[in-house]
Design a protein around this motif. Structure first.
Motif, PDB file in Angstrom:
ATOM      1  N   PRO A 275       0.861  -1.151   0.127  1.00  0.00           N
ATOM      2  CA  PRO A 275      -0.065   0.011  -0.022  1.00  0.00           C
ATOM      3  C   PRO A 275       0.953   1.390  -0.020  1.00  0.00           C
ATOM      4  N   ILE A 276       0.027   2.357  -0.439  1.00  0.00           N
ATOM      5  CA  ILE A 276       0.781   3.604  -0.279  1.00  0.00           C
ATOM      6  C   ILE A 276       0.524   4.286   1.042  1.00  0.00           C
ATOM      7  N   THR A 277       1.526   4.542   1.771  1.00  0.00           N
ATOM      8  CA  THR A 277       1.501   4.765   3.331  1.00  0.00           C
ATOM      9  C   THR A 277       1.601   6.215   3.584  1.00  0.00           C
ATOM     10  N   VAL A 278       1.605   6.791   4.731  1.00  0.00           N
ATOM     11  CA  VAL A 278       1.708   8.089   5.112  1.00  0.00           C
ATOM     12  C   VAL A 278       3.101   8.063   5.073  1.00  0.00           C
ATOM     13  N   ALA A 279       4.052   7.128   5.435  1.00  0.00           N
ATOM     14  CA  ALA A 279       5.251   7.438   5.259  1.00  0.00           C
ATOM     15  C   ALA A 279       5.946   7.797   3.801  1.00  0.00           C
ATOM     16  N   LEU A 280       5.285   7.053   3.042  1.00  0.00           N
ATOM     17  CA  LEU A 280       5.844   7.266   1.478  1.00  0.00           C
ATOM     18  C   LEU A 280       5.308   8.725   1.180  1.00  0.00           C
ATOM     19  N   ILE A 281       4.033   8.912   1.429  1.00  0.00           N
ATOM     20  CA  ILE A 281       3.716  10.468   1.059  1.00  0.00           C
ATOM     21  C   ILE A 281       4.483  11.509   1.759  1.00  0.00           C
ATOM     22  N   ASP A 282       4.782  11.243   2.984  1.00  0.00           N
ATOM     23  CA  ASP A 282       5.846  12.282   3.638  1.00  0.00           C
ATOM     24  C   ASP A 282       7.469  12.173   2.993  1.00  0.00           C
ATOM     25  N   GLN A 283       7.723  11.019   2.728  1.00  0.00           N
ATOM     26  CA  GLN A 283       9.055  10.918   1.866  1.00  0.00           C
ATOM     27  C   GLN A 283       8.998  11.748   0.484  1.00  0.00           C
ATOM     28  N   ALA A 284       7.862  11.403  -0.124  1.00  0.00           N
ATOM     29  CA  ALA A 284       7.755  12.257  -1.475  1.00  0.00           C
ATOM     30  C   ALA A 284       7.584  13.708  -1.290  1.00  0.00           C
ATOM     31  N   LYS A 285       7.021  14.121  -0.295  1.00  0.00           N
ATOM     32  CA  LYS A 285       6.864  15.406  -0.087  1.00  0.00           C
ATOM     33  C   LYS A 285       8.317  16.239   0.178  1.00  0.00           C
ATOM     34  N   GLU A 286       9.117  15.471   1.092  1.00  0.00           N
ATOM     35  CA  GLU A 286      10.406  16.016   1.426  1.00  0.00           C
ATOM     36  C   GLU A 286      11.526  15.750  -0.049  1.00  0.00           C
ATOM     37  N   ALA A 287      11.236  14.787  -0.698  1.00  0.00           N
ATOM     38  CA  ALA A 287      12.157  14.714  -1.809  1.00  0.00           C
ATOM     39  C   ALA A 287      11.712  15.696  -2.808  1.00  0.00           C
ATOM     40  N   MET A 288      10.479  16.310  -2.919  1.00  0.00           N
ATOM     41  CA  MET A 288      10.191  17.147  -3.857  1.00  0.00           C
ATOM     42  C   MET A 288      10.692  18.683  -3.465  1.00  0.00           C
ATOM     43  N   ILE A 289      10.693  18.964  -2.004  1.00  0.00           N
ATOM     44  CA  ILE A 289      11.233  20.188  -1.577  1.00  0.00           C
ATOM     45  C   ILE A 289      12.655  20.142  -1.734  1.00  0.00           C
ATOM     46  N   LEU A 290      13.449  19.187  -1.425  1.00  0.00           N
ATOM     47  CA  LEU A 290      14.754  19.172  -1.440  1.00  0.00           C
ATOM     48  C   LEU A 290      15.336  19.403  -2.884  1.00  0.00           C
ATOM     49  N   GLU A 291      14.652  18.700  -3.869  1.00  0.00           N
ATOM     50  CA  GLU A 291      14.957  18.839  -5.360  1.00  0.00           C
ATOM     51  C   GLU A 291      14.397  19.914  -5.892  1.00  0.00           C
ATOM     52  N   ARG A 292      13.758  21.119  -5.187  1.00  0.00           N
ATOM     53  CA  ARG A 292      13.337  22.222  -5.718  1.00  0.00           C
ATOM     54  C   ARG A 292      12.553  22.108  -7.111  1.00  0.00           C
ATOM     55  N   VAL A 293      11.785  21.137  -7.190  1.00  0.00           N
ATOM     56  CA  VAL A 293      10.903  20.765  -8.556  1.00  0.00           C
ATOM     57  C   VAL A 293      10.621  22.008  -9.251  1.00  0.00           C
ATOM     58  N   THR A 294      10.052  22.095 -10.385  1.00  0.00           N
ATOM     59  CA  THR A 294       9.973  23.283 -11.009  1.00  0.00           C
ATOM     60  C   THR A 294       8.713  24.183 -10.332  1.00  0.00           C
ATOM     61  N   HIS A 295       7.678  23.562 -10.198  1.00  0.00           N
ATOM     62  CA  HIS A 295       6.625  24.319  -9.633  1.00  0.00           C
ATOM     63  C   HIS A 295       7.238  25.133  -8.451  1.00  0.00           C
ATOM     64  N   LEU A 296       7.834  24.421  -7.531  1.00  0.00           N
ATOM     65  CA  LEU A 296       8.232  24.943  -6.155  1.00  0.00           C
ATOM     66  C   LEU A 296       9.436  25.999  -6.598  1.00  0.00           C
ATOM     67  N   ASP A 297      10.260  25.977  -7.471  1.00  0.00           N
ATOM     68  CA  ASP A 297      11.400  26.589  -7.792  1.00  0.00           C
ATOM     69  C   ASP A 297      10.597  27.861  -8.168  1.00  0.00           C
ATOM     70  N   GLN A 298       9.457  27.888  -9.130  1.00  0.00           N
ATOM     71  CA  GLN A 298       8.809  29.036  -9.605  1.00  0.00           C
ATOM     72  C   GLN A 298       8.375  29.946  -8.251  1.00  0.00           C
ATOM     73  N   LEU A 299       7.933  29.179  -7.425  1.00  0.00           N
ATOM     74  CA  LEU A 299       7.315  29.918  -6.244  1.00  0.00           C
ATOM     75  C   LEU A 299       8.548  30.822  -5.505  1.00  0.00           C
ATOM     76  N   ALA A 300       9.544  30.198  -5.438  1.00  0.00           N
ATOM     77  CA  ALA A 300      10.847  30.758  -5.018  1.00  0.00           C
ATOM     78  C   ALA A 300      11.212  31.985  -5.668  1.00  0.00           C
ATOM     79  N   HIS A 301      11.066  32.135  -7.065  1.00  0.00           N
ATOM     80  CA  HIS A 301      11.491  32.886  -7.802  1.00  0.00           C
ATOM     81  C   HIS A 301      10.464  34.486  -7.335  1.00  0.00           C
ATOM     82  N   LYS A 302       9.223  33.952  -7.303  1.00  0.00           N
ATOM     83  CA  LYS A 302       8.166  35.026  -6.770  1.00  0.00           C
ATOM     84  C   LYS A 302       8.525  35.747  -5.664  1.00  0.00           C
ATOM     85  N   LEU A 303       9.328  35.114  -4.529  1.00  0.00           N
ATOM     86  CA  LEU A 303       9.493  35.679  -3.523  1.00  0.00           C
ATOM     87  C   LEU A 303      10.386  36.724  -3.464  1.00  0.00           C
ATOM     88  N   ARG A 304      11.220  37.043  -4.618  1.00  0.00           N
ATOM     89  CA  ARG A 304      11.794  37.997  -4.627  1.00  0.00           C
ATOM     90  C   ARG A 304      11.091  39.318  -5.229  1.00  0.00           C
TER      91      ARG A 304
END
Length: 524
Positions: A275-304
């Protein structure tokens, strides 16, 4: 096999999807079209606007009462304010789209004829007018990425549409829907011949409605996730389903990205028997943030952007917004960075963004950190809170002053440097959670590392203010009670003028809170 989509419009044969038109009030849209009204559709990036426009086009063409064409105008952005080139691109793209979507092979040659004989400032108007006179069915034009255009190019587009409006539907489109991230009133057009900005609303005052495409509801989020279960047999635990909603609050791209990473990228998630568990979802979330995936990187650009900073900086600091223009607040709502609870208080739109914003702002201070030995770990790898406190005090005395200059937001520079330090701590296997809100006068942090949980409250002491110690102890009591902790840190950043250097004024002592907790008070 279908999958969760994170790039471009959805395709039902390739992607798990909700019916795009189910996310609109289709009856309202059709009524506006029947009434020959021009409208605007806006929503944050990657929320499904293009998918909805394409679905609307297919619906209208299938019904047969109208001829509907979708065209993306982003290609004209490269020309910026070179109107002749930009309008040629727009007319050509609309004509090519008619050929693709309607099989109208005459339209590209028609566009070339118009462009060869018509001034740029009226080329689109003439092209659309002649086209509508040559077809027996009213034309519905769906123009995407309109707010990618700038200055005189955008002004020319809006005014040509407004000029042709009285001739609809026999000699101009029955309906035009303009689509972009922002509402039309936020299209700020600085014409080269005028010093003052022209708002999109004044250049296009024929708009009847501003339609906003919302995020998924909790029920829609669940339906989308269960598409994967129906297709593969792999289940999400009930807690995992709840966790996706909790982290994303239904932001469509985040829902799809979390689920895609958990189900298709993480090795444990690719085993369909598990099954897909909470631990997998949290692991996925953390990996997305650490990799600064495009969508999140666009947010970082807006902060300026200054208008974003004017709102986000006091929010992170926990202070009142003050005299912030209404347009700035609405801009962040349109971008999807913020939302309003019950039409009143502003909050960051979802927990992922809430974590991303300060983490992105702390990126430069974190990159500027010197090598720090993890003296806060015992021999068995456990976090030692006393050793962590000593390590932070030594770090702050030596490096705090120079690192403050690396933080992009001056008001919360100390917060960002502290978070950069704590990220270095948790990178070894922990987590750092932040809580902040307008007017609370503080930022709360929760550091978790193995079996250790540490609660911190950050406050700032400004000129002409009382010492925040007493208020901080009361507030920290409430925060620690929620965490079930008996101890914590109260960090008071002294930003008053004429203070000694950080190395000299940094000190720590123990205080007892009103509810009897032992608090390490750090004056930094």
């Amino acid at each position: 096999m279908r999958f969760f989509n994170t790039e471009g419009p959805v395709r039902a044969d390739d992607h798990y999807t909700l019916p795009p038109l189910s996310r609109w009030d289709l009856d309202e849209i059709l009524a506006l079209i029947d009434q020959k009204k021009y409208s605007l559709l806006h929503a944050p990036r990657q929320t499904g606007k293009t998918s909805c426009l394409l679905a609307l086009m297919e619906h209208l063409n299938r019904e047969g009462r109208y001829r509907a064409v979708y065209a993306n105008l982003e290609g004209a952005q490269a020309w910026r304010e070179r109107i002749a080139d930009a309008m040629a691109t727009i007319v050509t793209d609309v004509a090519n789209s008619a050929q693709v979507w309607l099989g109208d092979d005459e339209r590209p040659s028609h566009a070339r004829e118009v462009l060869a004989t018509t001034p740029p400032g009226s080329a689109l108007n003439v092209f659309l007018g002649q086209w509508c006179q040559q077809t027996s069915q009213p034309l519905v034009l769906l123009l995407d990425e309109v707010d990618a255009l700038i200055g005189d190019t955008l002004l020319s587009l809006l005014r040509q549409l407004r000029a042709g409006y009285p001739q609809r539907p026999t000699a101009f489109p029955q309906t035009v829907i303009l689509c972009g991230v922002r509402d039309l009133r936020d299209y700020r057009i600085h014409a080269s011949s005028e010093r003052e900005a022209i708002t999109g609303g004044s250049a296009f005052n024929i708009k009847a409605e501003s339609l906003r495409l919302g995020d998924f509801s909790a029920a829609e989020t669940r339906v989308l996730l269960l598409e994967h279960t129906a297709e593969t047999g792999q289940v999400f635990t009930p807690e995992a389903l709840d966790r996706v909603w909790e982290l994303t609050q239904g932001q469509p791209w985040l829902v799809n990205a979390l689920a895609y990473r958990a189900c298709f990228k993480l090795p444990a998630g690719r085993d369909r028997a598990k099954p897909i568990t909470v631990a997998l979802i949290d692991q996925a979330k953390e990996a997305m943030i650490l990799e600064r995936v495009t969508h999140l990187d666009q947010l970082a650009h807006k902060l300026r952007e200054p208008r974003v900073r004017r709102v986000i900086e006091p929010m992170l600091a926990g202070t009142a917004l003050g005299d912030v223009p209404d347009d700035d607040i609405q801009y962040l709502l349109d971008l999807g960075l913020l939302r309003q609870i019950g039409g009143s208080g502003l909050v960051v739109a979802n927990p992922i963004y809430r974590e991303v914003l300060p983490r992105m702002l702390a990126f430069t201070p974190q990159a500027s950190l010197p090598q720090i030995s993890p003296t806060w770990l015992d021999a068995d790898g456990r976090l030692n809170p006393d050793a962590l406190l000593a390590a932070f005090l030594a770090f702050w005395r030596r490096h705090g002053q120079p690192l403050l200059g690396s933080a992009p937001y001056h008001e919360i520079a100390p917060h960002l440097v502290l978070m950069a330090f704590l990220h270095r701590v948790v990178n070894g296997g922990g987590a750092l959670k932040r809580e902040y809100a307008i007017g609370m006068g503080r930022m709360d942090l929760c550091l978790r590392y193995g079996a250790v949980t540490l609660g911190l409250e950050l406050k700032v002491w400004h000129d002409h203010e009382a010492d925040p110690l007493v208020e901080g102890l009361v507030q920290l009591d409430g925060y620690l009670a929620g965490l079930g902790l008996d101890t914590g840190w109260l960090v008071i950043f002294d930003r008053r003028s004429d203070q000694p250097p950080i190395a000299e004024r940094t000190a720590c002592h123990t205080a007892t809170s009103p509810q009897g907790r032992a608090i390490a008070v750090i004056r930094a």
